[in-house]
Design a protein around this motif. Structure first.
Motif, PDB file in Angstrom:
ATOM      1  N   TYR A  92      -6.246  -2.297  -6.148  1.00  0.00           N
ATOM      2  CA  TYR A  92      -5.313  -1.803  -5.154  1.00  0.00           C
ATOM      3  C   TYR A  92      -4.197  -0.583  -5.360  1.00  0.00           C
ATOM      4  N   THR A 147      -4.481   3.140  -4.098  1.00  0.00           N
ATOM      5  CA  THR A 147      -3.645   3.742  -3.271  1.00  0.00           C
ATOM      6  C   THR A 147      -3.072   4.899  -3.836  1.00  0.00           C
ATOM      7  N   VAL A 203       0.935  -1.123   0.065  1.00  0.00           N
ATOM      8  CA  VAL A 203       0.033   0.022   0.038  1.00  0.00           C
ATOM      9  C   VAL A 203       0.823   1.245  -0.046  1.00  0.00           C
TER      10      VAL A 203
END
Length: 158
Positions: free
Chosen positions: A88, A92, A7
């Protein structure tokens, strides 16, 4: 071992890309403002040189964000527990880009008054451009957070 997405790498990429967008599009292409243009308006060569120097320092900092993001991604890439996910990554990066806009808008535009988003507009309209910049950043933060939650739920149910 549970697979995980790095992340921090995506957030750092988003911070860097947010800074690059601001510096390239707003500082250089549109020339709406420079790093210190409210404190040192571009009225002569000396103020242009000073603002250009600080624009370069600003770009250097955003470059460091991207390099750090790449370093974290690279360190994570060889591990078998890395979870590769477009969702993701986009989530992020949106969080990082939005965080850049919100922090930069609050600190540089409002608290320090270093510059405002569109200093070519009439001065009475500057606040509206600044608020739009903050809302755009907040929308990216919220959108990124919602997408990240969705990605996590999807990963957990798989």
């Amino acid at each position: 071992m549970e697979k995980r997405f790095p992340v921090a790498a995506g957030v750092l990429f988003g911070l860097g890309l947010g800074g690059f967008f601001d510096g390239i599009v707003l500082h250089q292409v549109l020339q709406w403002h420079h790093m210190l243009s409210s404190w040192y308006p571009i009225r002569d060569l000396e103020s242009l040189e000073l603002n250009t120097l600080w624009d370069g320092i600003f770009h250097s900092a955003t470059y460091v964000f991207v390099v750090l993001g790449l370093f974290i991604l690279w360190r994570s890439a060889h591990r078998r527990h890395l979870y590769w996910s477009n969702r993701y990554l986009v989530a992020t990066m949106l969080i990082g880009f939005g965080a850049f806009n919100v922090v930069e808008g609050l600190v540089n535009h409002q608290l320090l008054g270093l510059h405002h988003v569109n200093e070519l507009a009439p001065r009475a309209q500057w606040i509206f451009w600044d608020l739009g910049f903050l809302l755009w950043g907040a929308a990216m933060l919220v959108g990124g957070w919602l997408l990240l939650r969705s990605a996590r739920r999807r990963t957990q149910s798989a």
